[in-house]
Design an enzyme around this catalytic site. Structure first.
Site, mmCIF file in Angstrom:
data_model
loop_
_atom_site.group_PDB
_atom_site.id
_atom_site.type_symbol
_atom_site.label_atom_id
_atom_site.label_comp_id
_atom_site.label_asym_id
_atom_site.label_seq_id
_atom_site.Cartn_x
_atom_site.Cartn_y
_atom_site.Cartn_z
ATOM 1 N N TYR A 1 -2.837 54.371 30.440
ATOM 2 C CA TYR A 1 -3.397 54.525 29.101
ATOM 3 C C TYR A 1 -2.469 53.982 28.019
ATOM 4 O O TYR A 1 -2.888 53.741 26.897
ATOM 5 C CB TYR A 1 -3.709 55.998 28.830
ATOM 6 C CG TYR A 1 -4.824 56.198 27.836
ATOM 7 C CD1 TYR A 1 -6.145 56.282 28.248
ATOM 8 C CD2 TYR A 1 -4.549 56.307 26.480
ATOM 9 C CE1 TYR A 1 -7.161 56.462 27.340
ATOM 10 C CE2 TYR A 1 -5.564 56.488 25.560
ATOM 11 C CZ TYR A 1 -6.871 56.574 25.995
ATOM 12 O OH TYR A 1 -7.871 56.756 25.081
ATOM 13 N N LYS B 1 -3.390 61.411 42.090
ATOM 14 C CA LYS B 1 -3.933 60.524 43.104
ATOM 15 C C LYS B 1 -2.752 59.955 43.893
ATOM 16 O O LYS B 1 -2.624 58.735 44.066
ATOM 17 C CB LYS B 1 -4.774 59.433 42.413
ATOM 18 C CG LYS B 1 -5.678 58.643 43.334
ATOM 19 C CD LYS B 1 -6.881 59.414 43.824
ATOM 20 C CE LYS B 1 -7.646 58.584 44.839
ATOM 21 N NZ LYS B 1 -8.774 59.276 45.443
ATOM 22 N N ASP C 1 -10.422 62.662 42.170
ATOM 23 C CA ASP C 1 -11.845 62.480 42.468
ATOM 24 C C ASP C 1 -12.473 63.780 42.954
ATOM 25 O O ASP C 1 -13.591 64.127 42.574
ATOM 26 C CB ASP C 1 -12.087 61.327 43.471
ATOM 27 C CG ASP C 1 -11.085 61.303 44.611
ATOM 28 O OD1 ASP C 1 -10.068 62.022 44.537
ATOM 29 O OD2 ASP C 1 -11.315 60.560 45.576
ATOM 30 N N ASP D 1 -7.753 61.661 29.943
ATOM 31 C CA ASP D 1 -8.779 61.136 29.041
ATOM 32 C C ASP D 1 -10.151 61.315 29.671
ATOM 33 O O ASP D 1 -11.099 61.786 29.041
ATOM 34 C CB ASP D 1 -8.491 59.650 28.779
ATOM 35 C CG ASP D 1 -9.547 59.009 27.897
ATOM 36 O OD1 ASP D 1 -9.751 59.517 26.783
ATOM 37 O OD2 ASP D 1 -10.163 58.012 28.327
HETATM 38 MG MG MG Z 1 -11.482 59.918 25.252
#
Ligand code: MG
Ligand code: NAI
Length: 332
Positions: free
Chosen positions: A124, A171, A204, A228
């Site tokens: 990000y 992950k 996931d 996010d």
């Molecule tokens: Mg967002």
């Protein structure tokens, strides 16, 4: 005047909803001096930069800011100003409480989650380049120092607020180094909190489990990009983007903002739901120790939702931004 706060009205529905929040906060906690500062497109046109130095100086002076959403150009143009503010002020923790609200129609009752998202590193951060034409690269940088201060902050928050279950969301099966580092550091910190049960879950699987039964989760600790994604999923579990607040916190400064964006599809019509940013304002009051005022705002929001007579369109009502804001102020 008792103290000041920076107000960043933002783009799209930002000015409409932040003004609503200011009215509510002024009603419970009168005398805050709001210093209004432009950012994003508005600032870019006025000063040639989307993140003016004087905005950062203002936040540094007051230590707190309430921020409306900022439009980020997609695929080109200036870098995200939201990310820029978080970096410049070192706001390394993103805190997003996701809880069931009265009378809001959802698939699950009794949701009470808190999402901690690392706010400075990972994919990000948007560190990308094109080493040769036709090949692009995105760097997922993770450091022990950043993970460590972030995870410690989350556990300290959990302890102080009596939370008993933490899930580390990762992950590491695929990203063995970056998420492996996260797990190594987080396990060490978790060991210092024997009264909190720590679990590990793949991102996931978390998404599926959240959709099936979100009540099994309490505190989620995760990286910038996963955080996010899971924030918007969380918002969807409790009534949508119009109701979920958030905070970006560092060691010195804190910037409070809703999870939602600038909502260009409804901007300028006075119909946006201000509850998310009003509750972000309540988190700001709580942060500076105005706990009673914060609790009064949260309570008034719940009463208005419960009565259901002044709801905005996203919650199935017919009220506009001003109407629901007036109703909340009347309940204070
Ligand atoms: Mg967002
Ligand atoms: P968005 O959150 O702005 O809108 C998604 C959908 O939710 C739209 O249908 C919108 O009308 C609705 N919505 C959002 N907030 C609402 C509210 N308070 N009341 C009623 N309905 C609401 O997300 P989108 O469309 O992906 O992004 C629009 C712009 O916002 C983009 O430029 C994006 O980069 C920016 N953005 C900024 C954020 C920030 O400043 N923190 C966060 C997320 C997006």
């Amino acid at each position: 005047m008792r103290y000041g706060a920076t107000l960043i009205p933002g783009d799209g529905i930002g000015p409409e909803v932040t003004e609503a929040a200011v009215r509510v906060i002024d009603a419970v906690c009168p005398g805050i001096h709001w210093e209004r500062m432009d950012a994003g497109m508005t600032a870019y046109e006025a000063y040639g930069t989307p993140l003016p130095e004087k905005l950062l100086e203002s936040v540094k002076r007051h230590r707190i800011a309430l921020k409306g959403p900022l439009t980020t150009p997609v695929g080109k143009g200036f870098a995200s100003v939201n990310v820029g503010i978080r970096k410049a002020l070192d706001l390394y923790v993103s805190l997003r409480p996701v809880n069931t609200l009265p009378a809001v129609k959802t698939h699950h009752d009794g949701v009470d989650l808190v999402i901690f998202r690392e706010n400075t590193e990972g994919l990000y951060a948007g560190i990308e380049h094109e080493p040769v034409p036709g090949v692009v690269e995105s760097l997922r940088i993770a450091t022990a120092a950043a993970w460590s201060r972030f995870v410690k902050h989350a556990y300290e928050w959990a302890r102080y607020n009596g939370r008993r279950k933490v899930h580390l969301v990762h992950k590491a099966s695929i990203m063995k180094l970056t998420d492996g580092l996260f797990l190594d550091i987080a396990r060490e910190i978790a060991a210092e909190y024997p009264f909190i049960a720590t679990h590990e879950i793949l991102t996931d699987q978390l998404f599926m489990d959240l959709v099936l039964d979100p009540t099994q989760f309490d505190v989620l600790i995760t990286d910038n990009l996963f955080g996010d994604l899971v924030s918007d999923l969380g918002a969807g579990l409790v009534g949508g983007l119009g109701v979920v607040p958030g905070a970006n916190i560092g060691d010195r400064y804190a910037v409070f903002e809703a999870v939602h964006g600038s909502a260009p599809d409804i901007a300028g019509r006075g119909i946006a739901n201000p509850i998310a940013i009003i509750r972000s304002g309540a988190m700001m009051l709580d942060y500076i120790g105005e706990r009673r005022a914060a609790a009064r705002v949260e309570r008034a929001v719940r009463v208005v939702l419960e009565k259901g007579t002044h709801l905005t369109g996203d919650l199935g009502g017919k009220a506009d931004t001003r109407g629901i804001t007036d109703a909340i102020i009347a309940e204070l």
